[in-house]
Design a protein around this motif. Sequence first.
Motif, PDB file in Angstrom:
ATOM      1  N   PRO A  48       0.783  -1.241   0.000  1.00  0.00           N
ATOM      2  CA  PRO A  48       0.000   0.000   0.000  1.00  0.00           C
ATOM      3  C   PRO A  48       0.816   1.293   0.000  1.00  0.00           C
ATOM      4  CG  PRO A  48      -0.137  -1.095   2.130  1.00  0.00           C
ATOM      5  CD  PRO A  48       0.601  -2.021   1.218  1.00  0.00           C
ATOM      6  N   GLU A  49       2.053   1.271   0.322  1.00  0.00           N
ATOM      7  CA  GLU A  49       2.868   2.492   0.402  1.00  0.00           C
ATOM      8  C   GLU A  49       3.801   2.647  -0.795  1.00  0.00           C
ATOM      9  OE1 GLU A  49       2.515   4.694   3.091  1.00  0.00           O
ATOM     10  OE2 GLU A  49       0.821   3.392   3.574  1.00  0.00           O
ATOM     11  N   THR A  50       3.379   2.199  -1.968  1.00  0.00           N
ATOM     12  CA  THR A  50       4.261   2.182  -3.139  1.00  0.00           C
ATOM     13  C   THR A  50       4.085   3.434  -3.994  1.00  0.00           C
ATOM     14  OG1 THR A  50       4.137  -0.223  -3.172  1.00  0.00           O
ATOM     15  CG2 THR A  50       4.930   0.837  -5.170  1.00  0.00           C
ATOM     16  N   ASN A  51       5.222   4.009  -4.385  1.00  0.00           N
ATOM     17  CA  ASN A  51       5.205   5.118  -5.334  1.00  0.00           C
ATOM     18  C   ASN A  51       5.780   4.619  -6.668  1.00  0.00           C
ATOM     19  OD1 ASN A  51       8.012   5.085  -5.092  1.00  0.00           O
ATOM     20  ND2 ASN A  51       8.073   6.839  -3.716  1.00  0.00           N
ATOM     21  N   VAL A  52       5.842   5.487  -7.657  1.00  0.00           N
ATOM     22  CA  VAL A  52       6.304   5.075  -8.989  1.00  0.00           C
ATOM     23  C   VAL A  52       7.749   4.590  -8.953  1.00  0.00           C
ATOM     24  CG1 VAL A  52       6.816   5.884 -11.330  1.00  0.00           C
ATOM     25  CG2 VAL A  52       4.672   6.517 -10.257  1.00  0.00           C
ATOM     26  N   ARG A  81      -3.740   7.734  -8.325  1.00  0.00           N
ATOM     27  CA  ARG A  81      -2.558   8.331  -7.715  1.00  0.00           C
ATOM     28  C   ARG A  81      -3.065   9.258  -6.617  1.00  0.00           C
ATOM     29  NH1 ARG A  81      -0.586   8.375 -13.430  1.00  0.00           N
ATOM     30  NH2 ARG A  81       1.484   7.448 -13.458  1.00  0.00           N
ATOM     31  N   VAL A  82      -2.544   9.073  -5.402  1.00  0.00           N
ATOM     32  CA  VAL A  82      -2.988   9.901  -4.277  1.00  0.00           C
ATOM     33  C   VAL A  82      -1.772  10.462  -3.548  1.00  0.00           C
ATOM     34  CG1 VAL A  82      -5.156   8.640  -3.969  1.00  0.00           C
ATOM     35  CG2 VAL A  82      -3.144   7.945  -2.684  1.00  0.00           C
ATOM     36  N   ASP A  87       3.800  12.889   3.420  1.00  0.00           N
ATOM     37  CA  ASP A  87       4.654  13.788   2.640  1.00  0.00           C
ATOM     38  C   ASP A  87       3.896  14.134   1.362  1.00  0.00           C
ATOM     39  OD1 ASP A  87       6.548  15.096   1.108  1.00  0.00           O
ATOM     40  OD2 ASP A  87       8.094  13.558   1.329  1.00  0.00           O
ATOM     41  N   ARG A  88       3.265  15.287   1.336  1.00  0.00           N
ATOM     42  CA  ARG A  88       2.395  15.670   0.224  1.00  0.00           C
ATOM     43  C   ARG A  88       3.139  15.746  -1.112  1.00  0.00           C
ATOM     44  NH1 ARG A  88      -2.680  15.050   1.163  1.00  0.00           N
ATOM     45  NH2 ARG A  88      -3.373  16.843  -0.013  1.00  0.00           N
ATOM     46  N   ARG A  89       4.472  15.759  -1.088  1.00  0.00           N
ATOM     47  CA  ARG A  89       5.240  15.777  -2.342  1.00  0.00           C
ATOM     48  C   ARG A  89       5.301  14.400  -2.984  1.00  0.00           C
ATOM     49  NH1 ARG A  89      10.578  17.872   0.158  1.00  0.00           N
ATOM     50  NH2 ARG A  89       9.748  16.414   1.654  1.00  0.00           N
ATOM     51  N   GLU A  90       5.067  13.367  -2.196  1.00  0.00           N
ATOM     52  CA  GLU A  90       5.085  11.992  -2.702  1.00  0.00           C
ATOM     53  C   GLU A  90       3.693  11.597  -3.187  1.00  0.00           C
ATOM     54  OE1 GLU A  90       7.314   9.424  -3.146  1.00  0.00           O
ATOM     55  OE2 GLU A  90       8.869  10.891  -2.744  1.00  0.00           O
ATOM     56  N   VAL A  91       3.666  10.766  -4.218  1.00  0.00           N
ATOM     57  CA  VAL A  91       2.403  10.262  -4.764  1.00  0.00           C
ATOM     58  C   VAL A  91       2.404   8.741  -4.633  1.00  0.00           C
ATOM     59  CG1 VAL A  91       0.977  10.054  -6.838  1.00  0.00           C
ATOM     60  CG2 VAL A  91       2.194  12.186  -6.353  1.00  0.00           C
ATOM     61  N   LEU A  92       1.357   8.228  -3.999  1.00  0.00           N
ATOM     62  CA  LEU A  92       1.217   6.784  -3.833  1.00  0.00           C
ATOM     63  C   LEU A  92       0.312   6.218  -4.917  1.00  0.00           C
ATOM     64  CD1 LEU A  92       0.722   6.618   0.043  1.00  0.00           C
ATOM     65  CD2 LEU A  92       2.836   6.361  -1.272  1.00  0.00           C
ATOM     66  N   LEU A  93       0.548   4.966  -5.271  1.00  0.00           N
ATOM     67  CA  LEU A  93      -0.237   4.266  -6.284  1.00  0.00           C
ATOM     68  C   LEU A  93      -1.226   3.352  -5.573  1.00  0.00           C
ATOM     69  CD1 LEU A  93       2.787   3.332  -8.537  1.00  0.00           C
ATOM     70  CD2 LEU A  93       1.210   5.261  -8.837  1.00  0.00           C
ATOM     71  N   VAL A  94      -2.512   3.570  -5.815  1.00  0.00           N
ATOM     72  CA  VAL A  94      -3.549   2.841  -5.087  1.00  0.00           C
ATOM     73  C   VAL A  94      -4.483   2.148  -6.076  1.00  0.00           C
ATOM     74  CG1 VAL A  94      -5.446   3.048  -3.429  1.00  0.00           C
ATOM     75  CG2 VAL A  94      -3.448   4.558  -3.245  1.00  0.00           C
ATOM     76  N   PRO A  95      -4.528   0.822  -6.045  1.00  0.00           N
ATOM     77  CA  PRO A  95      -5.486   0.112  -6.896  1.00  0.00           C
ATOM     78  C   PRO A  95      -6.921   0.460  -6.468  1.00  0.00           C
ATOM     79  CG  PRO A  95      -3.822  -1.387  -6.051  1.00  0.00           C
ATOM     80  CD  PRO A  95      -3.670  -0.091  -5.307  1.00  0.00           C
TER      81      PRO A  95
END
Length: 155
Positions: A48-52, A81-82, A87-95
């Motif tokens: 759940p905590e994965t970014n690109v 993408r959320v 860290d609002r600069r990071e974008v997480l990938l959410v199915p």
Amino acid sequence: MERPLNLPAAIDAAAEALVGVLDSAVSRHQLSVSPTQLRVLSLLSGRPETNVNRLAELLDVVPSSASRLCDRLEATGLLRRVADPRDRREVLLVPTAAAAALLREVRERRHAALQAVLDRMPGRVQQELLQALVCFGQAAIGSVEPQPGAPARTA
């Protein structure tokens, strides 16, 4: 218990057969995603905590390729993408829920295909296979518990 003459070759052949069963369970049905996109969704569903950048590492591709895969999945409604709340600069990938439903459908098809093969095997052999697969999985991650009557492992 004696080891077959070429156990690695037997495992390799069984793995090929397994991949064939799993692939045919999915390929007979029209899916809205490619095998690579399906793999991305599967990877992300368990992380759940994965970014690109992390996804690119998991896939062993450059971040731009991972990002394009995510673009396509996002366009089909299978990925969002959320902003990371930490860290609002990071974008997480959410199915999305649709991705979860797709993965559930694929898993059910694969399990049904595997069950059809298992049903052609005697129950005793199925139990032996289960024990062997559990032990193999443990050995693959380096945490094997000695089986009763088995010789001790030496380094």
